[in-house]
Design a protein around this motif. Structure first.
Motif, mmCIF file in Angstrom:
data_model
loop_
_atom_site.group_PDB
_atom_site.id
_atom_site.type_symbol
_atom_site.label_atom_id
_atom_site.label_comp_id
_atom_site.label_asym_id
_atom_site.label_seq_id
_atom_site.Cartn_x
_atom_site.Cartn_y
_atom_site.Cartn_z
ATOM 1 N N ASP B 112 0.686 -1.391 0.284
ATOM 2 C CA ASP B 112 0.270 -0.007 0.194
ATOM 3 C C ASP B 112 0.921 1.185 0.008
ATOM 4 O O ASP B 112 1.378 1.349 0.937
ATOM 5 N N LEU B 113 1.107 2.107 -1.590
ATOM 6 C CA LEU B 113 1.925 2.564 -0.753
ATOM 7 C C LEU B 113 1.629 4.340 -0.233
ATOM 8 O O LEU B 113 2.161 5.560 0.056
ATOM 9 N N HIS B 114 0.176 3.819 0.216
ATOM 10 C CA HIS B 114 0.224 5.360 0.589
ATOM 11 C C HIS B 114 0.361 4.667 2.272
ATOM 12 O O HIS B 114 -0.356 5.467 3.492
ATOM 13 N N ASP B 115 0.158 3.426 3.268
ATOM 14 C CA ASP B 115 1.034 3.590 3.908
ATOM 15 C C ASP B 115 2.761 3.537 4.323
ATOM 16 O O ASP B 115 3.566 2.980 3.839
ATOM 17 N N LEU B 128 12.995 3.034 -6.139
ATOM 18 C CA LEU B 128 12.428 2.729 -6.897
ATOM 19 C C LEU B 128 11.162 3.716 -7.401
ATOM 20 O O LEU B 128 10.677 4.877 -7.785
ATOM 21 N N LEU B 129 10.862 3.555 -5.735
ATOM 22 C CA LEU B 129 9.242 4.774 -5.893
ATOM 23 C C LEU B 129 9.937 6.186 -5.038
ATOM 24 O O LEU B 129 8.886 6.502 -5.932
ATOM 25 N N SER B 130 11.301 6.487 -4.928
ATOM 26 C CA SER B 130 11.397 7.719 -4.837
ATOM 27 C C SER B 130 12.003 8.626 -6.189
ATOM 28 O O SER B 130 11.860 9.241 -6.509
ATOM 29 N N ALA B 131 12.086 7.538 -7.461
ATOM 30 C CA ALA B 131 12.362 8.016 -8.614
ATOM 31 C C ALA B 131 11.005 8.999 -9.004
ATOM 32 O O ALA B 131 10.913 9.310 -9.794
ATOM 33 N N PHE B 132 9.666 8.414 -8.830
ATOM 34 C CA PHE B 132 8.255 8.273 -8.765
ATOM 35 C C PHE B 132 8.054 9.888 -7.898
ATOM 36 O O PHE B 132 6.780 9.446 -7.741
ATOM 37 N N ASP B 133 9.204 9.998 -7.198
ATOM 38 C CA ASP B 133 7.967 11.381 -5.870
ATOM 39 C C ASP B 133 7.222 10.131 -4.742
ATOM 40 O O ASP B 133 6.289 10.970 -4.292
ATOM 41 N N VAL B 134 7.283 8.796 -4.913
ATOM 42 C CA VAL B 134 6.748 8.405 -3.991
ATOM 43 C C VAL B 134 7.710 8.291 -2.644
ATOM 44 O O VAL B 134 8.576 7.699 -2.535
ATOM 45 N N GLY B 139 6.457 12.143 7.543
ATOM 46 C CA GLY B 139 5.168 11.561 8.107
ATOM 47 C C GLY B 139 4.196 11.111 7.538
ATOM 48 O O GLY B 139 2.940 10.602 7.723
ATOM 49 N N VAL B 140 3.484 11.171 6.322
ATOM 50 C CA VAL B 140 2.920 11.450 5.331
ATOM 51 C C VAL B 140 3.168 11.074 4.284
ATOM 52 O O VAL B 140 3.815 11.461 3.165
ATOM 53 N N MET B 141 2.646 9.679 3.705
ATOM 54 C CA MET B 141 3.765 9.282 2.157
ATOM 55 C C MET B 141 2.006 9.912 1.249
ATOM 56 O O MET B 141 1.116 10.395 1.393
#
Lengths: 79, 288
Positions: B112-115, B128-134, B139-141
């Motif tokens: 869950d990317l929002h978790d 990988l996620l930081s490449a997408f700016d995730v 403290g919040v995704m």
């Protein structure tokens, strides 16, 4: 044929040669054999489970057989 | 031989002389649970009552495990552990037989990317996620609205790159962004619990094993892809560039043709320092 006739036919069928029944012959004392190889036991269990399921299915079908009158004097009944 | 033993021998002799009784004798020994099980009588809230239900399930779906369980019960062995091991050997992640009456347990690898816990549970996804700016902000995704769309487009392009490593990266994207098409890879445990589990009917078991085997293969590929990005800064830079290109162009005139994107091949020059051959590392003059 009535229910008793059908029962007589079914009971008259020759016994099936099941692995489990053959394994019972290896019994030395007591009710059941004790030193049966695991693979033989697995095969016998699988066979008897399948046989029991087949018998139960056949029994259910027999109980649902619709009676077919053979002595009705109206030729058009079958139509 | 005692009188009791003699009585048993006489009894068995008479039983075996009659075909019907002989069959009953074999059934009593090999298939004591032959009578149909009424699931309505099962108290699902009491884990101690699970064993009869489990044995009937095994009898129907796995007669050989049923046979082993009966032998184990007769010997007073740990039948719960035996059943769990047998299911795990078939690829089904059963940890406790009390879960078995509810259906086939399935692995749940989804994220869950929002978790916020996702980054803790799967640190290998950070790059990988930081490449997408995730990323986590205070403290919040934070998940950009276009992240899923871009990931999907890039995964399509990677699959066409005809390079096993980039196909692995595409699989990693499909895992992280939930478009793998495999239930066990796409959904997390909480989501999986909201679905009706597959039953233990043979067709469902075969289907579940197929899903599980595919999920294991996809997860292995995804880990390979993530390791590839981690070990090859050039590849990670290329991925960032393509994300930026898609994000920038989409704001103007829609997605460009991703088939034109170039995907760098593994290049030793692009590997991280730790993985380089020792003789290529520049030593400090005072290292000796």
């Amino acid at each position: 044929m009535d229910a008793d006739g059908l029962k007589a036919v079914l009971c008259g069928l020759p016994p099936l040669d099941l692995k489990g029944a053959a394994l019972l012959d290896e019994r030395e004392t007591g009710l059941f054999p004790t030193a049966v190889p695991r693979d033989s036991l697995r095969g016998a269990v699988a066979e008897i489970v399948a046989y029991t399921s087949g018998c139960q299915m056949a029994a259910r079908r027999v109980t649902r057989l619709a009676p077919i009158p053979l002595t009705v004097g109206v030729p058009s009944f079958a139509l | 031989m005692t009188d009791f033993d003699a009585y048993i021998e006489t009894l068995v002799h008479h039983i075996d002389a009659d075909p019907v009784l002989r069959l009953a004798h074999a059934v009593a020994w090999l298939d004591p649970l032959w009578k149909a099980f009424d699931e309505d009588e099962w108290d699902g809230g009491n884990p101690d009552d699970a064993l009869p239900h489990v044995l009937h399930t095994l009898r129907r779906a796995f007669p050989q495990v049923y046979s082993d369980a009966l032998v184990a019960l007769g010997r007073g062995e740990d039948v719960d552990a035996l059943i769990c091991r047998a299911m795990q050997a078939r690829g089904i992640p059963l940890d406790d037989i009390e879960f078995m009456p509810f259906g086939i347990p399935m692995p749940a690898y989804g994220v869950d990317l929002h978790d916020l816990d996702t980054l803790t549970a799967h640190p290998e996804l950070r790059e990988l996620l930081s490449a997408f700016d995730v990323i986590a902000v205070e403290g919040v995704m934070q998940v950009p609205d276009d992240a899923h769309r871009i990931a999907y487009r890039l995964a399509e392009a990677m699959d066409e790159a005809d390079d096993p490593m980039w196909e692995s990266v595409a699989t990693a994207l499909s895992w992280a962004f939930g478009f793998s098409g495999n239930s066990s890879v796409a959904h997390n445990h909480e989501e999986m619990c909201s679905f009706q589990p597959l039953s233990w009917d043979p067709d469902d078991v075969a289907f579940a094993v197929e899903i599980i085997e595919e999920a294991e293969e996809l997860m292995q590929m995804a880990q390979t892809g993530l390791a590839y990005l981690h070990d090859n800064p050039t590849a990670l830079d290329a991925l960032r560039t393509h994300i930026h290109t898609l994000r920038r162009n989409n704001l103007k005139e829609g997605d460009p043709d991703v088939r034109q994107f170039e995907w760098p091949r593994p290049d030793r020059g692009g590997e991280r320092d730790a993985d380089r051959e020792p003789e290529l590392l520049q030593l400090r003059p005072d290292a000796a």
